[in-house]
Enzyme design. Structure first.
Site, PDB file in Angstrom:
ATOM      1  N   GLU A 111       0.806  -1.220   0.000  1.00 55.27           N
ATOM      2  CA  GLU A 111       0.000   0.000   0.000  1.00 55.27           C
ATOM      3  C   GLU A 111       0.847   1.282   0.000  1.00 55.27           C
ATOM      4  O   GLU A 111       1.956   1.301   0.522  1.00 55.27           O
ATOM      5  CB  GLU A 111      -0.912  -0.013   1.236  1.00 55.27           C
ATOM      6  N   CYS A 125       3.176   8.697   1.113  1.00 56.60           N
ATOM      7  CA  CYS A 125       3.820   7.774   2.040  1.00 56.60           C
ATOM      8  C   CYS A 125       4.050   6.461   1.275  1.00 56.60           C
ATOM      9  O   CYS A 125       3.092   5.761   0.959  1.00 56.60           O
ATOM     10  CB  CYS A 125       2.843   7.600   3.203  1.00 56.60           C
ATOM     11  N   CYS A 132       7.023  -6.618   6.698  1.00 61.26           N
ATOM     12  CA  CYS A 132       8.205  -6.083   7.387  1.00 61.26           C
ATOM     13  C   CYS A 132       8.735  -7.131   8.361  1.00 61.26           C
ATOM     14  O   CYS A 132       7.965  -7.791   9.062  1.00 61.26           O
ATOM     15  CB  CYS A 132       7.836  -4.816   8.158  1.00 61.26           C
ATOM     16  N   CYS A 136       7.447  -4.934  14.791  1.00 58.79           N
ATOM     17  CA  CYS A 136       7.111  -4.101  15.954  1.00 58.79           C
ATOM     18  C   CYS A 136       5.725  -4.518  16.457  1.00 58.79           C
ATOM     19  O   CYS A 136       4.811  -4.722  15.652  1.00 58.79           O
ATOM     20  CB  CYS A 136       7.112  -2.628  15.561  1.00 58.79           C
ATOM     21  N   CYS A 355      -0.804   5.832  10.177  1.00 58.37           N
ATOM     22  CA  CYS A 355       0.503   5.320  10.577  1.00 58.37           C
ATOM     23  C   CYS A 355       0.368   4.010  11.363  1.00 58.37           C
ATOM     24  O   CYS A 355      -0.386   3.932  12.309  1.00 58.37           O
ATOM     25  CB  CYS A 355       1.179   6.380  11.435  1.00 58.37           C
TER      26      CYS A 355
HETATM   27  S1  SF4 Z   1       6.625   0.116  12.566  1.00 60.72           S
HETATM   28 FE1  SF4 Z   1       8.095  -1.588  12.704  1.00 60.72          FE
HETATM   29  S2  SF4 Z   1       7.026  -3.392  11.893  1.00 60.72           S
HETATM   30 FE2  SF4 Z   1       5.867  -1.566  11.273  1.00 60.72          FE
HETATM   31  S3  SF4 Z   1       6.616  -1.126   9.224  1.00 60.72           S
HETATM   32 FE3  SF4 Z   1       7.798   0.148  10.657  1.00 60.72          FE
HETATM   33  S4  SF4 Z   1       9.618  -1.092  11.138  1.00 60.72           S
HETATM   34 FE4  SF4 Z   1       8.123  -2.461  10.187  1.00 60.72          FE
END
Ligand code: SF4
Length: 362
Positions: A111, A125, A132, A136, A355
């Site tokens: 996206e 963005c 990822c 997180c 976000c």
């Molecule tokens: S917040 Fe952490 S898990 Fe999410 S996209 Fe960014 S680095 Fe990756």
């Protein structure tokens, strides 16, 4: 976790059949002995003005046009499906890309989000990865794990698609931020090549200060980035100045502790580049005055801009955002210490484009 380790001397390459590969196109024109002025006009029409493919190609003389179209791809991604937010006019584009495995027909989605602020400045963005590996705990993308790195041409095509789309609405794209899916510094090779093309006056021609790379903190890559792009903005997602708590929220924080991040930040601000500190406000987790004091101490004598970001709730995750008065109190405490602080509002929440909300659902 997939980390592309490269050193400063590695030169980065783009798929040679993409119009984003400046050197390949320059070479093609040179070999064919065509006037480089035609190429200059074509690039300006496509990358800066955002003209449609047909209009940009029409800038080339007849005898050049078909050879260029046969040799180079204008896009590396098909047209995306776009969803608009009713609440604040943000747009979320769902792009698809194929697997890099030649023996598989699997496709992935990722996206890109256009943020329309209150002014006419538009911010795009972009994603650097599908999913990822940083995982997180508070982030929707992090729950997916990493599916695939995006190639440079795929990163740039997100910008090109939106430039073309925005020409039809008369809007101007001012900023590009690498805050979509992925940890950009886990895809350094593709990121650096993309940054070079975005900032190249012969290509997209973005000012370095209008391009921002966001990271959760990969110290050695931050230093490489810093030295290679001394004027490009950086955002560090800190979210806590308490080492133990940060490592709980951001698993990477265990191997890249705050004690390693501080000297890196110091080197980065020394060049005068804009450095943002992103701080997610999690209700009764990291939003007390003690946390604010700790943050102030960690950032002492560093000229940074602190963004306090509301948390966008994600299905299945336990966190909620701090109330507005708590965010304001937190900000006041930091301002009293001399920091520049912005209390952000969330955009694109109704289309899950805010976000930390980017996730591909099948
Ligand atoms: S917040 Fe952490 S898990 Fe999410 S996209 Fe960014 S680095 Fe990756």
């Amino acid at each position: 976790m997939t980390t592309n380790r490269i050193d400063d001397s590695v030169s980065v390459r783009i798929a040679e059949d993409s119009v984003c590969d400046r050197m390949a196109m320059d070479r093609f024109f040179r070999v064919c002995r065509w006037d480089p002025y035609h190429l200059k006009r074509f690039r300006y029409a496509l990358f800066v003005e955002g003209r449609s493919d047909a209009n940009a190609v029409a800038m080339l003389p007849d005898h050049i046009r078909s050879a260029v179209v046969d040799r180079f791809r204008l896009h590396s991604l098909p047209l995306p499906v776009v969803v608009s937010s009713v609440a604040d006019a943000s747009e979320k584009a769902l792009f698809t890309c194929r697997t890099t495995d030649a023996f598989s027909s699997e496709t992935f989605s990722f996206e890109t989000v256009l943020i329309r602020g209150t002014s006419r400045r538009r911010t795009l963005c972009v994603s650097s990865q599908v999913g990822c590996a940083a995982r997180c705990h508070f982030c929707a993308t992090g729950q997916m794990g990493l599916s695939r790195q995006l190639a440079t041409a795929e990163i740039l095509d997100q910008v090109l698609h939106f430039r073309q789309r925005m020409r039809t609405t008369g809007e101007q794209l001012r900023n590009v931020v690498f805050m979509g899916m992925g940890e950009p510094l886990h895809n350094e090779t593709a990121l650096y090549a993309a940054l070079e093309v975005l900032q190249d006056p012969r290509m997209f021609n973005f000012s370095p200060r209008r391009v921002m790379v966001s990271t959760v903190g990969v110290p050695d890559a931050m230093l490489r980035f810093s030295r290679r792009f001394p004027n490009t903005s950086l955002a560090l997602s800190l979210h806590s100045a308490d080492q133990e708590q940060r490592a709980e929220l951001i698993p990477l924080g265990k191997t890249a502790p705050l004690s390693e991040l501080r000297p890196v930040l110091k080197e980065m601000v020394a060049t005068g580049r804009p450095v943002m500190i992103e701080y997610l406000m999690l209700d009764r987790v990291n939003d007390s005055l003690e946390h604010a004091v700790l943050l102030g101490k960690f950032l002492e004598n560093l000229r940074v801009h602190i963004n306090l970001i509301p948390y966008n709730p994600i299905d299945g995750l336990p966190w909620t955002t701090s109330p507005r008065d708590v965010r304001d109190r937190f900000a006041k405490c930091l301002r009293n210490e001399g920091f520049i602080v912005t209390v952000r509002h969330s955009q694109g929440q109704d289309i899950a484009a805010a976000c930390g909300q980017l996730v591909t659902s099948d």
